[in-house]
Design a protein around this motif. Structure first.
Motif, PDB file in Angstrom:
ATOM      1  N   GLN A 259     -10.105   1.283   4.114  1.00 23.97           N
ATOM      2  CA  GLN A 259     -10.312   2.728   4.036  1.00 23.97           C
ATOM      3  C   GLN A 259     -10.127   3.279   2.623  1.00 23.97           C
ATOM      4  O   GLN A 259     -10.174   4.475   2.401  1.00 23.97           O
ATOM      5  CB  GLN A 259      -9.399   3.463   5.026  1.00 23.97           C
ATOM      6  N   SER A 260      -9.949   2.388   1.640  1.00 21.23           N
ATOM      7  CA  SER A 260      -9.704   2.863   0.278  1.00 21.23           C
ATOM      8  C   SER A 260     -10.912   3.566  -0.332  1.00 21.23           C
ATOM      9  O   SER A 260     -10.766   4.300  -1.296  1.00 21.23           O
ATOM     10  CB  SER A 260      -9.269   1.702  -0.616  1.00 21.23           C
ATOM     11  N   LYS A 261     -12.087   3.357   0.203  1.00 27.53           N
ATOM     12  CA  LYS A 261     -13.281   4.012  -0.349  1.00 27.53           C
ATOM     13  C   LYS A 261     -13.474   5.420   0.203  1.00 27.53           C
ATOM     14  O   LYS A 261     -14.345   6.146  -0.249  1.00 27.53           O
ATOM     15  CB  LYS A 261     -14.517   3.153  -0.070  1.00 27.53           C
TER      16      LYS A 261
ATOM     17  N   PRO B  35      -5.169  -4.606  -8.539  1.00 31.10           N
ATOM     18  CA  PRO B  35      -5.880  -4.288  -9.782  1.00 31.10           C
ATOM     19  C   PRO B  35      -5.018  -3.402 -10.677  1.00 31.10           C
ATOM     20  O   PRO B  35      -4.210  -2.612 -10.182  1.00 31.10           O
ATOM     21  CB  PRO B  35      -7.122  -3.535  -9.294  1.00 31.10           C
ATOM     22  N   PRO B  36      -5.170  -3.513 -11.988  1.00 22.96           N
ATOM     23  CA  PRO B  36      -4.373  -2.678 -12.887  1.00 22.96           C
ATOM     24  C   PRO B  36      -4.799  -1.215 -12.864  1.00 22.96           C
ATOM     25  O   PRO B  36      -4.038  -0.342 -13.235  1.00 22.96           O
ATOM     26  CB  PRO B  36      -4.631  -3.294 -14.268  1.00 22.96           C
ATOM     27  N   ASP B  37      -6.014  -0.947 -12.414  1.00 25.40           N
ATOM     28  CA  ASP B  37      -6.479   0.426 -12.355  1.00 25.40           C
ATOM     29  C   ASP B  37      -6.857   0.767 -10.918  1.00 25.40           C
ATOM     30  O   ASP B  37      -6.469   0.077  -9.991  1.00 25.40           O
ATOM     31  CB  ASP B  37      -7.635   0.646 -13.328  1.00 25.40           C
ATOM     32  N   ALA B  38      -7.592   1.838 -10.731  1.00 27.67           N
ATOM     33  CA  ALA B  38      -7.949   2.307  -9.397  1.00 27.67           C
ATOM     34  C   ALA B  38      -9.228   1.620  -8.928  1.00 27.67           C
ATOM     35  O   ALA B  38     -10.329   2.101  -9.173  1.00 27.67           O
ATOM     36  CB  ALA B  38      -8.120   3.823  -9.413  1.00 27.67           C
ATOM     37  N   GLN B  39      -9.075   0.482  -8.279  1.00 25.12           N
ATOM     38  CA  GLN B  39     -10.214  -0.268  -7.748  1.00 25.12           C
ATOM     39  C   GLN B  39      -9.983  -0.598  -6.286  1.00 25.12           C
ATOM     40  O   GLN B  39      -8.854  -0.799  -5.850  1.00 25.12           O
ATOM     41  CB  GLN B  39     -10.378  -1.588  -8.506  1.00 25.12           C
ATOM     42  N   HIS B  40     -11.081  -0.701  -5.550  1.00 26.33           N
ATOM     43  CA  HIS B  40     -11.024  -1.108  -4.139  1.00 26.33           C
ATOM     44  C   HIS B  40     -10.438  -2.516  -4.039  1.00 26.33           C
ATOM     45  O   HIS B  40     -10.665  -3.352  -4.913  1.00 26.33           O
ATOM     46  CB  HIS B  40     -12.428  -1.072  -3.536  1.00 26.33           C
TER      47      HIS B  40
ATOM     48  N   TYR C 239      -6.766  16.322  -3.786  1.00 27.77           N
ATOM     49  CA  TYR C 239      -7.896  15.496  -3.362  1.00 27.77           C
ATOM     50  C   TYR C 239      -7.996  14.319  -4.322  1.00 27.77           C
ATOM     51  O   TYR C 239      -7.928  14.491  -5.537  1.00 27.77           O
ATOM     52  CB  TYR C 239      -9.174  16.339  -3.400  1.00 27.77           C
ATOM     53  N   SER C 240      -8.138  13.138  -3.759  1.00 24.93           N
ATOM     54  CA  SER C 240      -8.182  11.937  -4.585  1.00 24.93           C
ATOM     55  C   SER C 240      -8.782  10.808  -3.773  1.00 24.93           C
ATOM     56  O   SER C 240      -8.955  10.919  -2.572  1.00 24.93           O
ATOM     57  CB  SER C 240      -6.756  11.576  -5.008  1.00 24.93           C
ATOM     58  N   SER C 241      -9.042   9.713  -4.429  1.00 23.36           N
ATOM     59  CA  SER C 241      -9.396   8.503  -3.693  1.00 23.36           C
ATOM     60  C   SER C 241      -8.106   7.786  -3.306  1.00 23.36           C
ATOM     61  O   SER C 241      -7.069   7.962  -3.951  1.00 23.36           O
ATOM     62  CB  SER C 241     -10.271   7.580  -4.555  1.00 23.36           C
ATOM     63  N   ARG C 242      -8.151   6.988  -2.280  1.00 22.31           N
ATOM     64  CA  ARG C 242      -6.994   6.203  -1.873  1.00 22.31           C
ATOM     65  C   ARG C 242      -6.581   5.243  -2.985  1.00 22.31           C
ATOM     66  O   ARG C 242      -5.396   5.036  -3.227  1.00 22.31           O
ATOM     67  CB  ARG C 242      -7.331   5.438  -0.585  1.00 22.31           C
ATOM     68  N   VAL C 243      -7.559   4.660  -3.666  1.00 20.00           N
ATOM     69  CA  VAL C 243      -7.229   3.699  -4.712  1.00 20.00           C
ATOM     70  C   VAL C 243      -6.491   4.369  -5.862  1.00 20.00           C
ATOM     71  O   VAL C 243      -5.610   3.760  -6.482  1.00 20.00           O
ATOM     72  CB  VAL C 243      -8.469   2.918  -5.215  1.00 20.00           C
ATOM     73  N   LEU C 244      -6.801   5.631  -6.152  1.00 23.13           N
ATOM     74  CA  LEU C 244      -6.090   6.337  -7.212  1.00 23.13           C
ATOM     75  C   LEU C 244      -4.665   6.671  -6.776  1.00 23.13           C
ATOM     76  O   LEU C 244      -3.726   6.519  -7.556  1.00 23.13           O
ATOM     77  CB  LEU C 244      -6.838   7.606  -7.626  1.00 23.13           C
TER      78      LEU C 244
ATOM     79  N   SER D 134       0.860  -1.181   0.000  1.00 27.20           N
ATOM     80  CA  SER D 134       0.000   0.000   0.000  1.00 27.20           C
ATOM     81  C   SER D 134       0.900   1.237   0.000  1.00 27.20           C
ATOM     82  O   SER D 134       2.069   1.162  -0.363  1.00 27.20           O
ATOM     83  CB  SER D 134      -0.968  -0.022   1.187  1.00 27.20           C
ATOM     84  N   VAL D 135       0.389   2.385   0.392  1.00 30.78           N
ATOM     85  CA  VAL D 135       1.131   3.638   0.272  1.00 30.78           C
ATOM     86  C   VAL D 135       2.485   3.563   0.980  1.00 30.78           C
ATOM     87  O   VAL D 135       3.522   3.872   0.392  1.00 30.78           O
ATOM     88  CB  VAL D 135       0.293   4.827   0.801  1.00 30.78           C
ATOM     89  N   ALA D 136       2.517   3.142   2.238  1.00 26.49           N
ATOM     90  CA  ALA D 136       3.775   3.095   2.984  1.00 26.49           C
ATOM     91  C   ALA D 136       4.756   2.100   2.366  1.00 26.49           C
ATOM     92  O   ALA D 136       5.945   2.398   2.218  1.00 26.49           O
ATOM     93  CB  ALA D 136       3.518   2.748   4.449  1.00 26.49           C
ATOM     94  N   GLY D 137       4.278   0.923   2.003  1.00 27.05           N
ATOM     95  CA  GLY D 137       5.153  -0.086   1.407  1.00 27.05           C
ATOM     96  C   GLY D 137       5.712   0.344   0.066  1.00 27.05           C
ATOM     97  O   GLY D 137       6.889   0.120  -0.230  1.00 27.05           O
ATOM     98  N   LEU D 138       4.887   0.982  -0.757  1.00 28.57           N
ATOM     99  CA  LEU D 138       5.356   1.442  -2.060  1.00 28.57           C
ATOM    100  C   LEU D 138       6.387   2.553  -1.909  1.00 28.57           C
ATOM    101  O   LEU D 138       7.398   2.581  -2.625  1.00 28.57           O
ATOM    102  CB  LEU D 138       4.176   1.899  -2.917  1.00 28.57           C
ATOM    103  N   CYS D 139       6.159   3.470  -0.964  1.00 27.38           N
ATOM    104  CA  CYS D 139       7.144   4.525  -0.716  1.00 27.38           C
ATOM    105  C   CYS D 139       8.447   3.936  -0.169  1.00 27.38           C
ATOM    106  O   CYS D 139       9.536   4.343  -0.584  1.00 27.38           O
ATOM    107  CB  CYS D 139       6.577   5.574   0.240  1.00 27.38           C
ATOM    108  N   ALA D 140       8.339   2.966   0.727  1.00 27.12           N
ATOM    109  CA  ALA D 140       9.540   2.299   1.242  1.00 27.12           C
ATOM    110  C   ALA D 140      10.305   1.628   0.113  1.00 27.12           C
ATOM    111  O   ALA D 140      11.532   1.725   0.036  1.00 27.12           O
ATOM    112  CB  ALA D 140       9.161   1.278   2.316  1.00 27.12           C
ATOM    113  N   ALA D 141       9.606   0.968  -0.797  1.00 23.47           N
ATOM    114  CA  ALA D 141      10.255   0.313  -1.930  1.00 23.47           C
ATOM    115  C   ALA D 141      10.982   1.332  -2.802  1.00 23.47           C
ATOM    116  O   ALA D 141      12.091   1.079  -3.283  1.00 23.47           O
ATOM    117  CB  ALA D 141       9.237  -0.470  -2.753  1.00 23.47           C
TER     118      ALA D 141
END
Length: 162
Positions: free
Chosen positions: A49-51, A38-43, A109-114, A12-19
């Protein structure tokens, strides 16, 4: 020559930033993620909390932008909205509605999935990083014994196919 490998638990966000940071210091970075991404922005199941709507404020955007140059622009191009809360949002103070005025704080402003999808796109551009999906971590191998973890020397995991 011995390759230096780092392992990140969670994509997720923290893991991707750590990578993204680890890719600067290791020959190989492996991200182990429980979900199928998912290949796109999906829950996805692993991020309840992604929604919810998400706002990235100045400091967070700067920090992510240092790890992944062009992140903010990519997020906006994908549908995120650059806002100035003092102009774009109404809020109530003790004496009633606050007047709208220009301010120094801005946000995206965005969704978490995006946010995660744009981060995954950035991570996948890093040649040293591999994301393994559908993985369940079952343990850590370390030099420590008993209650002391010591130095982690390996990660035990199984794939959804096991």
């Amino acid at each position: 020559m011995r390759r230096r490998t780092a392992v990140v638990l969670g994509g997720s966000v923290a893991g991707l930033c750590a990578a993204g940071v680890l890719a600067r210091h290791f020959d190989e970075v492996i991200v182990l993620e429980r979900d199928r991404l998912p290949p796109d922005a999906q829950h996805r199941r692993g991020v309840p909390q992604s929604k919810h709507p998400h706002f990235l404020l100045n400091s967070g955007r700067r920090a992510i932008g240092e790890i992944f140059p062009g992140f903010e622009e990519a997020l906006i191009a994908a549908g995120g909205m650059h806002l100035m809360p003092s102009m774009d949002a109404a809020y109530c103070e003790n004496d009633g509605w606050a007047p709208r005025k220009s301010g120094s704080m801005t946000m995206v402003y965005s969704s978490r999935v995006l946010v995660e999808r744009v981060l995954r796109d950035k991570v996948r551009q890093l040649p040293a990083v591999e994301i393994r999906e559908g993985v369940t971590v079952t343990g850590l191998r370390s030099t420590g014994g008993g209650t002391s973890l010591g130095r982690v020397e390996g990660v035990e995991y199984r794939t959804g196919d096991d």
